[in-house]
Design an enzyme around this catalytic site. Structure first.
Site, mmCIF file in Angstrom:
data_model
loop_
_atom_site.group_PDB
_atom_site.id
_atom_site.type_symbol
_atom_site.label_atom_id
_atom_site.label_comp_id
_atom_site.label_asym_id
_atom_site.label_seq_id
_atom_site.Cartn_x
_atom_site.Cartn_y
_atom_site.Cartn_z
ATOM 1 N N ARG A 172 -6.417 2.474 4.125
ATOM 2 C CA ARG A 172 -6.672 1.619 2.769
ATOM 3 C C ARG A 172 -8.065 0.972 2.685
ATOM 4 N NH1 ARG A 172 -2.683 3.920 1.833
ATOM 5 N NH2 ARG A 172 -1.093 3.126 0.220
ATOM 6 N N CYS A 220 0.655 -1.742 -4.586
ATOM 7 C CA CYS A 220 1.077 -2.631 -3.492
ATOM 8 C C CYS A 220 0.150 -3.700 -3.288
ATOM 9 C CB CYS A 220 1.256 -1.817 -2.082
ATOM 10 S SG CYS A 220 2.375 -0.834 -2.136
ATOM 11 N N GLU A 295 -3.748 -6.056 0.174
ATOM 12 C CA GLU A 295 -4.510 -4.764 -0.166
ATOM 13 C C GLU A 295 -5.089 -4.703 -1.371
ATOM 14 O OE1 GLU A 295 -3.278 -0.806 -2.121
ATOM 15 O OE2 GLU A 295 -1.916 -0.764 -0.272
HETATM 16 N N1 EPU Z 1 11.650 -1.304 1.480
HETATM 17 C C1 EPU Z 1 12.846 -2.142 1.203
HETATM 18 N N2 EPU Z 1 12.648 -3.099 0.185
HETATM 19 C C2 EPU Z 1 11.555 -3.056 -0.533
HETATM 20 C C3 EPU Z 1 10.529 -2.160 -0.696
HETATM 21 C C4 EPU Z 1 10.668 -1.167 0.426
HETATM 22 O O1 EPU Z 1 13.522 -2.215 2.026
HETATM 23 O O2 EPU Z 1 11.497 -3.943 -1.679
HETATM 24 C C5 EPU Z 1 11.840 -0.078 2.610
HETATM 25 C C6 EPU Z 1 11.888 1.010 1.748
HETATM 26 O O3 EPU Z 1 13.494 1.297 1.767
HETATM 27 C C7 EPU Z 1 11.478 1.937 3.118
HETATM 28 C C8 EPU Z 1 10.356 1.247 3.698
HETATM 29 O O4 EPU Z 1 10.388 -0.259 3.151
HETATM 30 O O5 EPU Z 1 12.466 2.209 4.106
HETATM 31 C C9 EPU Z 1 8.999 1.429 2.814
HETATM 32 O O6 EPU Z 1 9.034 1.374 1.607
HETATM 33 P P1 EPU Z 1 8.449 2.825 0.397
HETATM 34 O O7 EPU Z 1 8.778 4.273 0.951
HETATM 35 O O8 EPU Z 1 8.242 2.266 -0.920
HETATM 36 O O9 EPU Z 1 6.988 2.589 1.152
HETATM 37 P P2 EPU Z 1 5.732 1.574 1.253
HETATM 38 O O10 EPU Z 1 5.288 1.523 2.758
HETATM 39 O O11 EPU Z 1 6.131 0.179 0.575
HETATM 40 C C10 EPU Z 1 3.426 2.865 1.168
HETATM 41 C C11 EPU Z 1 2.173 2.597 0.320
HETATM 42 C C12 EPU Z 1 2.292 2.932 -1.151
HETATM 43 C C13 EPU Z 1 2.542 4.162 -1.446
HETATM 44 C C14 EPU Z 1 4.015 4.467 -0.701
HETATM 45 C C15 EPU Z 1 4.492 5.984 -0.745
HETATM 46 C C16 EPU Z 1 1.208 0.488 1.423
HETATM 47 C C17 EPU Z 1 1.043 -0.910 1.559
HETATM 48 N N3 EPU Z 1 2.066 1.106 0.556
HETATM 49 O O12 EPU Z 1 4.265 1.905 0.295
HETATM 50 O O13 EPU Z 1 0.911 2.678 -1.648
HETATM 51 O O14 EPU Z 1 2.853 4.710 -2.848
HETATM 52 O O15 EPU Z 1 3.805 4.316 0.897
HETATM 53 O O16 EPU Z 1 3.393 6.615 -0.226
HETATM 54 O O17 EPU Z 1 0.615 1.376 2.244
HETATM 55 C C18 EPU Z 1 -0.545 1.264 -2.716
HETATM 56 O O18 EPU Z 1 -1.381 1.496 -2.103
HETATM 57 O O19 EPU Z 1 -0.653 0.431 -3.693
HETATM 58 C C19 EPU Z 1 0.780 1.800 -2.690
HETATM 59 C C20 EPU Z 1 1.607 1.562 -3.509
#
Ligand code: EPU
Length: 301
Positions: A172, A220, A295
């Protein structure tokens, strides 16, 4: 986020040369300069922001090297169009994108051409310049993975072309410092249109199921923490486990769908949004010892 104050000056250059001129003109007059893409990953404080905001929204062109495709009229003598990359053969799987080109538009174009490499960015709003500065992406890939070179303006106004191997992007963060992105050359991998478009569709479905994609938000809020420190938990998961989804301050709301998104439910004041973000960070730090790093970018007065 649909929030924040006004700019004292707003400049809207229409191509890379005008972007350069706008920057020089603002600097010569001693103004603070800020560059605005789509503002998709940006929180702006309420009030009047002194200085110049340069919007890249008109510096909007995506084309194959040597093949200018345009839907909008452009100056015939605008040589900057072709200076980004020399012409190559018809099989050359590269795209040139100016900083104000839309990222979703770029992903769509790559899909139509059957060129792989950008599908992982499907559903990420914003412009190319911001995507490069923040190394936009997610689980399925980041923009720097397909970047061949980037043209930047240094703070002193020099035009510099940087090859991918001269840069050091991280999670990022394109690590470009104060340099302003003018445009990029992307190298993709030829595949079939169906394969590329199917992958993009699949990613989009998965994303739309877990993210508040239609709400006013800034993506995010926090970076995911070091997995060792957080026991493999994402920022959203840490926030969720503390029961903070649905927390509210004024019109700012932690998304009930995904803990790492703060929504503007209508007319949110920036103080409420920043206050809610700080509160979440403090609560997570107290409960888990993990200090979440923001972020999203912010413009303060
Ligand atoms: N989860 C929870 N509760 C929540 C949200 C998530 O338990 O409220 C759990 C999900 O079930 C999963 C894990 O946390 O097991 C990861 O969640 P998710 O798959 O939604 O991915 P993320 O790590 O939250 C990242 C990026 C996103 C990107 C997605 C998909 C970061 C900070 N976030 O999200 O990027 O869209 O993967 O590739 O790296 C952004 O940069 O603005 C962004 C949204």
């Amino acid at each position: 986020m649909k929030m924040g104050g006004q700019a004292e000056w707003l400049l809207e250059p229409k191509n890379p040369d005008e972007l350069h001129l706008a920057l020089m003109a603002a600097r010569e007059r001693g103004h603070r300069v800020r560059v605005l893409g789509a503002g998709a990953d940006l929180l702006v404080e309420d009030g009047l922001h002194q200085g110049v905001v340069i919007s890249t929204s008109r510096v909007d062109r995506t084309f194959r090297p040597g093949m200018v495709e345009t839907e909008t009229p452009f100056d015939a003598d605008d040589e900057s169009i072709n200076r980004m990359a020399p012409a190559a053969g018809v099989d050359d799987p590269r795209l040139v994108a100016w900083c104000g080109a839309s990222l979703p538009g770029l992903v769509r174009k790559a899909g139509e051409l059957g060129w792989s490499g950008l599908e992982g960015l499907v559903g990420v709003p914003g412009k190319v310049g911001g995507a490069v500065v923040t190394n936009a992406g997610g689980r399925w890939g980041e923009i720097w993975q397909v970047l061949e070179s980037v043209r930047v303006l240094s703070p002193a106004g020099e035009v510099i072309d940087l090859r991918r191997d001269q840069c050091n992007p991280t999670y990022r963060d394109g690590r470009l410092g104060d340099q302003i992105v003018v445009g990029v050359v992307l190298r993709l991998v030829p595949q079939t249109k169906q394969l590329v478009q199917d992958r993009a569709r699949q990613f989009l479905l998965e994303k739309n199921a877990v993210q508040p994609v239609t709400e006013a938000c800034a993506g995010c809020i926090f970076k995911n923490p070091d997995r060792e420190l957080s026991n493999g938990r994402s920022a959203g998961q840490l926030i969720d486990e503390l029961g903070l989804k649905g927390s509210q301050r004024g019109a700012a709301l932690v998304s009930p769908l995904h803990g790492n998104f703060v929504l503007n439910t209508g007319g949110a004041r920036s103080a409420d949004v920043f206050g809610l973000i700080d509160e979440i960070r403090d609560r997570v730090a107290e409960a888990t010892g993990v200090l979440l790093e923001r972020e999203v970018r912010s413009w303060m007065l």
